[in-house]
Design a protein around this motif. Structure first.
Motif, PDB file in Angstrom:
ATOM      1  N   HIS A 103      14.452 -19.509   3.640  1.00  0.00           N
ATOM      2  CA  HIS A 103      14.053 -19.024   2.145  1.00  0.00           C
ATOM      3  C   HIS A 103      15.201 -18.028   1.304  1.00  0.00           C
ATOM      4  O   HIS A 103      14.917 -16.985   2.292  1.00  0.00           O
ATOM      5  N   VAL A 104      15.091 -17.551   0.025  1.00  0.00           N
ATOM      6  CA  VAL A 104      16.052 -17.302  -0.371  1.00  0.00           C
ATOM      7  C   VAL A 104      14.801 -16.211  -1.435  1.00  0.00           C
ATOM      8  O   VAL A 104      14.665 -16.877  -2.253  1.00  0.00           O
ATOM      9  N   LEU A 105      14.588 -15.492  -1.727  1.00  0.00           N
ATOM     10  CA  LEU A 105      13.617 -14.485  -2.197  1.00  0.00           C
ATOM     11  C   LEU A 105      14.274 -13.558  -3.036  1.00  0.00           C
ATOM     12  O   LEU A 105      14.531 -12.543  -2.491  1.00  0.00           O
ATOM     13  N   SER A 106      13.946 -13.821  -4.167  1.00  0.00           N
ATOM     14  CA  SER A 106      13.997 -12.000  -5.310  1.00  0.00           C
ATOM     15  C   SER A 106      12.712 -12.036  -5.589  1.00  0.00           C
ATOM     16  O   SER A 106      11.441 -12.868  -6.626  1.00  0.00           O
ATOM     17  N   VAL A 107      11.619 -10.247  -5.663  1.00  0.00           N
ATOM     18  CA  VAL A 107      11.035 -10.144  -6.641  1.00  0.00           C
ATOM     19  C   VAL A 107      11.631  -8.949  -7.233  1.00  0.00           C
ATOM     20  O   VAL A 107      12.385  -8.438  -7.792  1.00  0.00           O
ATOM     21  N   VAL A 108      10.908  -9.929  -8.663  1.00  0.00           N
ATOM     22  CA  VAL A 108      10.993  -8.902  -9.648  1.00  0.00           C
ATOM     23  C   VAL A 108       9.904  -7.230 -10.322  1.00  0.00           C
ATOM     24  O   VAL A 108       8.900  -7.746  -9.735  1.00  0.00           O
ATOM     25  N   ASP A 109      10.968  -6.390  -9.545  1.00  0.00           N
ATOM     26  CA  ASP A 109       9.980  -5.573  -9.505  1.00  0.00           C
ATOM     27  C   ASP A 109       9.184  -4.891 -10.619  1.00  0.00           C
ATOM     28  O   ASP A 109       9.638  -4.168 -11.690  1.00  0.00           O
ATOM     29  N   GLN A 110       7.447  -5.265 -10.426  1.00  0.00           N
ATOM     30  CA  GLN A 110       6.851  -4.737 -11.608  1.00  0.00           C
ATOM     31  C   GLN A 110       6.632  -2.995 -12.024  1.00  0.00           C
ATOM     32  O   GLN A 110       6.504  -2.849 -13.061  1.00  0.00           O
ATOM     33  N   ARG A 111       6.993  -2.134 -11.302  1.00  0.00           N
ATOM     34  CA  ARG A 111       6.855  -0.790 -11.755  1.00  0.00           C
ATOM     35  C   ARG A 111       8.126  -0.924 -12.389  1.00  0.00           C
ATOM     36  O   ARG A 111       8.053  -0.042 -13.555  1.00  0.00           O
ATOM     37  N   VAL A 112       9.267  -1.263 -12.665  1.00  0.00           N
ATOM     38  CA  VAL A 112      10.432  -1.220 -13.178  1.00  0.00           C
ATOM     39  C   VAL A 112       9.912  -2.129 -14.947  1.00  0.00           C
ATOM     40  O   VAL A 112       9.897  -1.147 -15.998  1.00  0.00           O
ATOM     41  N   TYR A 113       9.421  -3.170 -15.116  1.00  0.00           N
ATOM     42  CA  TYR A 113       8.693  -3.502 -16.277  1.00  0.00           C
ATOM     43  C   TYR A 113       7.534  -2.887 -16.803  1.00  0.00           C
ATOM     44  O   TYR A 113       7.468  -2.260 -18.041  1.00  0.00           O
TER      45      TYR A 113
END
Length: 141
Positions: free
Chosen positions: A33-43
């Motif tokens: 399972h390959v997961l990437s998290v878009v870090d909400q703290r950044v946006y």
């Protein structure tokens, strides 16, 4: 051999080292399972007029990151990809629980002191501290 192996990716070259280790743990019946998290703290920190562009850029990078890792799995084992928004360590742990992951394979830069503080701490460290399953940590050069 592990049946379900999770490899979180931030798109860095170091993740490619982690995926190689994950493939060594995988058998013919395994799924990586390959997961990437878009870090909400950044946006969320971006200005209102820039937020949409920042979100889209981060998501594009995340999609590219999971696709590159999944390509490494081709011909070796099954791979599934996911991109989610949130706080990275929390999303990684939630994903592992939801999918019955047997082991998490992640990289770390081994940052300390000021370097660690400027990167908001270590996602890997937070996963290790809170995981209910084994975490294989790959030191990234």
């Amino acid at each position: 051999m592990y049946e379900h192996i999770l490899v979180p990716t931030d798109g860095s070259e170091g993740t490619m080292q982690a995926i190689e280790h994950a493939l060594e743990l995988a058998g013919a019946e395994s799924t990586v399972h390959v997961l990437s998290v878009v870090d909400q703290r950044v946006y969320l920190a971006a200005g209102g007029d820039q937020q949409d562009a920042v979100i889209q850029s981060l998501r594009d990078d995340a999609v590219d990151a999971v696709e590159r890792c999944a390509a490494k799995c081709e011909g070796k084992t099954a791979a599934t990809t996911a991109v989610r928004d949130g706080v990275p360590h929390k999303v990684i742990l939630d994903y592992a629980d939801e999918h019955g992951v047997d082991v998490v394979v992640m990289g770390t830069h081994g940052r300390t002191g000021r370097d660690k503080l400027t990167s908001l701490g270590s996602v890997t460290e937070r996963v290790i501290e809170n995981a209910k399953r084994p975490v294989l940590v790959v030191h990234i050069d």
